[in-house]
Design an enzyme around this catalytic site. Structure first.
Site, PDB file in Angstrom:
ATOM      1  N   HIS A 193       0.824  -1.048  -0.147  1.00 59.98           N
ATOM      2  CA  HIS A 193       0.018  -0.189  -0.017  1.00 59.98           C
ATOM      3  C   HIS A 193       0.899   0.879   0.138  1.00 59.98           C
ATOM      4  CE1 HIS A 193      -3.554   2.251   0.324  1.00 59.98           C
ATOM      5  NE2 HIS A 193      -3.537   1.354   1.845  1.00 59.98           N
ATOM      6  N   HIS A 210      -2.191  -2.516  -9.665  1.00 60.27           N
ATOM      7  CA  HIS A 210      -3.004  -1.730  -8.905  1.00 60.27           C
ATOM      8  C   HIS A 210      -4.379  -2.906  -9.455  1.00 60.27           C
ATOM      9  CE1 HIS A 210      -6.083   1.126  -6.431  1.00 60.27           C
ATOM     10  NE2 HIS A 210      -4.899   2.318  -6.397  1.00 60.27           N
ATOM     11  N   ASP A 223       2.211   6.384  -6.233  1.00 61.47           N
ATOM     12  CA  ASP A 223       4.113   5.776  -5.661  1.00 61.47           C
ATOM     13  C   ASP A 223       4.729   5.860  -6.868  1.00 61.47           C
ATOM     14  OD1 ASP A 223       2.359   5.852  -3.368  1.00 61.47           O
ATOM     15  OD2 ASP A 223       2.135   3.576  -3.466  1.00 61.47           O
TER      16      ASP A 223
HETATM   17  N1  CMC Z   1       5.923  -6.237 -10.360  1.00 57.56           N
HETATM   18  C1  CMC Z   1       5.463  -7.283 -11.245  1.00 57.56           C
HETATM   19  N2  CMC Z   1       4.627  -8.404 -10.938  1.00 57.56           N
HETATM   20  C2  CMC Z   1       2.954  -7.352 -10.963  1.00 57.56           C
HETATM   21  C3  CMC Z   1       3.472  -6.462 -10.022  1.00 57.56           C
HETATM   22  C4  CMC Z   1       4.653  -5.964  -9.577  1.00 57.56           C
HETATM   23  N3  CMC Z   1       4.237  -4.698  -9.310  1.00 57.56           N
HETATM   24  N4  CMC Z   1       2.056  -6.420  -9.448  1.00 57.56           N
HETATM   25  C5  CMC Z   1       1.351  -7.557 -10.228  1.00 57.56           C
HETATM   26  N5  CMC Z   1       1.632  -8.089 -10.794  1.00 57.56           N
HETATM   27  C6  CMC Z   1       1.566  -9.505 -11.336  1.00 57.56           C
HETATM   28  C7  CMC Z   1       1.741 -10.931  -9.878  1.00 57.56           C
HETATM   29  O1  CMC Z   1       2.403 -11.258 -10.121  1.00 57.56           O
HETATM   30  C8  CMC Z   1       0.117 -11.925 -10.894  1.00 57.56           C
HETATM   31  O2  CMC Z   1       0.596 -12.323 -11.226  1.00 57.56           O
HETATM   32  P1  CMC Z   1       0.417 -13.311 -11.962  1.00 57.56           P
HETATM   33  O3  CMC Z   1      -1.581 -13.495 -11.890  1.00 57.56           O
HETATM   34  O4  CMC Z   1       1.163 -14.051 -12.709  1.00 57.56           O
HETATM   35  O5  CMC Z   1       0.571 -14.372 -10.453  1.00 57.56           O
HETATM   36  C9  CMC Z   1      -1.022 -10.391 -11.333  1.00 57.56           C
HETATM   37  O6  CMC Z   1      -0.151  -9.530 -11.818  1.00 57.56           O
HETATM   38  C10 CMC Z   1      -1.986  -9.502 -10.944  1.00 57.56           C
HETATM   39  O7  CMC Z   1      -1.198  -8.781  -9.235  1.00 57.56           O
HETATM   40  P2  CMC Z   1      -2.319  -9.967  -7.958  1.00 57.56           P
HETATM   41  O8  CMC Z   1      -1.588  -9.080  -7.335  1.00 57.56           O
HETATM   42  O9  CMC Z   1      -2.546 -10.527  -8.358  1.00 57.56           O
HETATM   43  O10 CMC Z   1      -2.872  -7.921  -7.649  1.00 57.56           O
HETATM   44  P3  CMC Z   1      -3.518  -7.243  -6.476  1.00 57.56           P
HETATM   45  O11 CMC Z   1      -4.631  -7.110  -7.260  1.00 57.56           O
HETATM   46  O12 CMC Z   1      -3.895  -8.436  -5.690  1.00 57.56           O
HETATM   47  O13 CMC Z   1      -2.384  -6.379  -6.550  1.00 57.56           O
HETATM   48  C11 CMC Z   1      -0.746  -4.774  -5.778  1.00 57.56           C
HETATM   49  C12 CMC Z   1      -2.132  -5.249  -6.409  1.00 57.56           C
HETATM   50  C13 CMC Z   1      -0.802  -3.515  -5.645  1.00 57.56           C
HETATM   51  C14 CMC Z   1      -0.937  -5.091  -4.042  1.00 57.56           C
HETATM   52  C15 CMC Z   1       0.168  -5.005  -6.933  1.00 57.56           C
HETATM   53  O14 CMC Z   1      -0.082  -5.136  -8.348  1.00 57.56           O
HETATM   54  C16 CMC Z   1       1.676  -4.758  -6.586  1.00 57.56           C
HETATM   55  O15 CMC Z   1       2.028  -6.267  -5.117  1.00 57.56           O
HETATM   56  N6  CMC Z   1       2.807  -4.080  -6.601  1.00 57.56           N
HETATM   57  C17 CMC Z   1       3.587  -3.638  -5.771  1.00 57.56           C
HETATM   58  C18 CMC Z   1       2.996  -2.446  -4.434  1.00 57.56           C
HETATM   59  C19 CMC Z   1       2.417  -0.985  -5.125  1.00 57.56           C
HETATM   60  O16 CMC Z   1       3.147  -0.070  -5.719  1.00 57.56           O
HETATM   61  N7  CMC Z   1       1.592  -0.869  -4.086  1.00 57.56           N
HETATM   62  C20 CMC Z   1       0.962   0.501  -4.456  1.00 57.56           C
HETATM   63  C21 CMC Z   1      -0.191  -0.347  -4.694  1.00 57.56           C
HETATM   64  S1  CMC Z   1      -1.251   1.536  -5.507  1.00 57.56           S
HETATM   65  C22 CMC Z   1      -0.903   2.707  -3.973  1.00 57.56           C
HETATM   66  C23 CMC Z   1      -1.173   2.893  -2.858  1.00 57.56           C
HETATM   67  O17 CMC Z   1      -2.343   2.538  -2.520  1.00 57.56           O
HETATM   68  O18 CMC Z   1      -0.385   3.555  -1.826  1.00 57.56           O
END
Ligand code: CMC
Length: 374
Positions: free
Chosen positions: A221, A260, A311
């Protein structure tokens, strides 16, 4: 046959809100119906804070009154200053943020009054005092004299003044203000949902915001803006960026500042923040991070079709402004207090205890044997 489980409440609508929405028809985050990027162009942060809390943009008179209230509440108590001075210097500023709001809850005469009027008064106190307390820690952990707030400065100017003892040029202040506007609110994200969950037991606003801060700290987050900077520091120079990001993706690493839950083809806040990141980089005559930014973004989109979230540009922007990396997420806090507060007030107004169910996957019923027989 078990119940259907929606891990992470993905795709589940749990309540209504009038505070904000990502509107697909304009592909944008909106606060009370206004696109966040339009608010960045037309307003200063105080106007947007007023909008989020009150539902309408202020006129000149309303804004003046709001600013006066915020100004009046800036002073923090001696108890709080003493506590800040005693906090271990190595403590993470997000833990400090959580602690100072909690202490404010101990001191506030209206902590237990959850009426809309008392809540709004408490919001003004938390909103005004939290940046002051955080800036005090920013200084005290470096062994520097704490700088008191100045009433003739805007919210953003005052934060620079209290951290650095001076206010930078107006373009840097505007970039900071824009980042606060973009961070102010984002519907049922994890920290806001935490705040609403705490509120749903009819607990108070200080407790709900304390919990929200703990939730925001996580790298999935708000903590992502810090992680982005750590990543850029690891990459060091633009020449390393291509190899670094390709390796990270080959290793199936999560790349911070990308992806996201809600936006799947780009976070609508990014273009605005990217523009202001560029402006700050130009003023600071430092293009290194911009170059790294562009290379990593290009590969993420080409190889994974995953776009940056807000971010990603805020991290290097705050770095160029001179803030310590571990203060990036606390800056997010001082802005998001507005969104959390609006949701807490909304939750109180139409409360239903939040209490989901779980599909049990533990042991079957069994008999307890006494300690001597185990
Ligand atoms: N880097 C590499 N792969 C990613 C990333 C990333 N940043 N984000 C998503 N993926 C991949 C993930 O590995 C998954 O692949 P697979 O289907 O092959 O397993 C697929 O994309 C779907 O991702 P998810 O994690 O299941 O999606 P989610 O909706 O649960 O997660 C998230 C969203 C924000 C937690 C995730 O994108 C993430 O961990 N991002 C990095 C952390 C980040 O930048 N957070 C800030 C969020 S936005 C602003 C805020 O809240 O501050």
């Amino acid at each position: 046959m078990g119940e259907e489980i929606k891990k992470g409440l993905m795709g589940v609508t749990v309540d209504e809100t009038a505070v904000s929405k990502v509107m697909p028809e304009i592909n944008s985050l909106t606060y009370r119906g206004y696109a966040a990027q339009d608010l960045c162009a037309e307003c200063k942060f105080e106007e947007v804070a007023y909008l989020i809390l009150n539902g309408e943009l202020p006129n000149k008179k309303q804004l003046k009154k709001f600013e006066k209230q915020e100004n009046k509440e800036r002073k923090i108590s001696k108890i709080l200053v003493d506590a800040i001075k005693k906090i271990p210097k190595k403590a993470h500023p997000m833990d400090v943020a959580r602690t100072v709001v909690s202490i404010m809850g101990l001191e506030d005469k209206e902590t237990r009054d959850n009426s809309p009027e008392a809540n709004m008064r408490k919001v003004m106190r938390i909103f005004a005092k939290t940046p002051v307390a955080l800036a005090a820690f920013y200084r005290s952990r470096k062994g520097k004299k704490i700088i008191p707030p100045k009433s003739n400065l805007s919210f953003s100017e005052n934060f620079f003044h209290m951290c650095f003892g001076k206010v930078p040029n107006k373009d840097i202040v505007k970039a900071f203000d824009v980042s606060l506007i973009l961070y102010a609110e984002h519907s049922f994200n994890v920290s806001t949902f935490t705040a609403r969950t705490i509120t749903s037991s009819l607990s108070d606003i200080h407790g709900a915001i304390t919990g929200a801060i703990a939730s925001l700290k996580g790298p999935l987050h708000g903590g992502a803006n810090e992680e982005v900077m750590h990543m850029m520091n690891k990459i060091k120079k633009p020449e390393n960026a291509l190899k670094w990001i390709n390796n990270a993706l080959d290793n199936k690493d999560v790349v911070m500042g990308f992806g996201h839950r809600v936006y799947k083809s780009g976070d609508s806040r990014v273009p605005t923040m990217r523009e202001y990141f560029g402006k700050v980089a130009k003023i600071k005559k430092d293009k290194k991070f911009e170059k790294i930014y562009d290379i990593v973004e290009k590969v993420m989109i080409e190889r994974k079709d995953i776009h940056p979230n807000v971010d990603y540009p805020t991290g290097p922007t705050y770095h160029l402004m001179g803030f310590d990396t571990d203060f990036f997420t606390p800056i997010f806090v001082i802005s998001r207090i507005t969104g959390w507060s609006a949701h807490i007030i909304e939750q109180h107004a139409a409360n239903k205890l939040i209490r989901p169910l779980a599909a049990y996957n533990g042991s079957k019923h069994r008999q307890v044997t006494s300690l001597s027989k185990r």
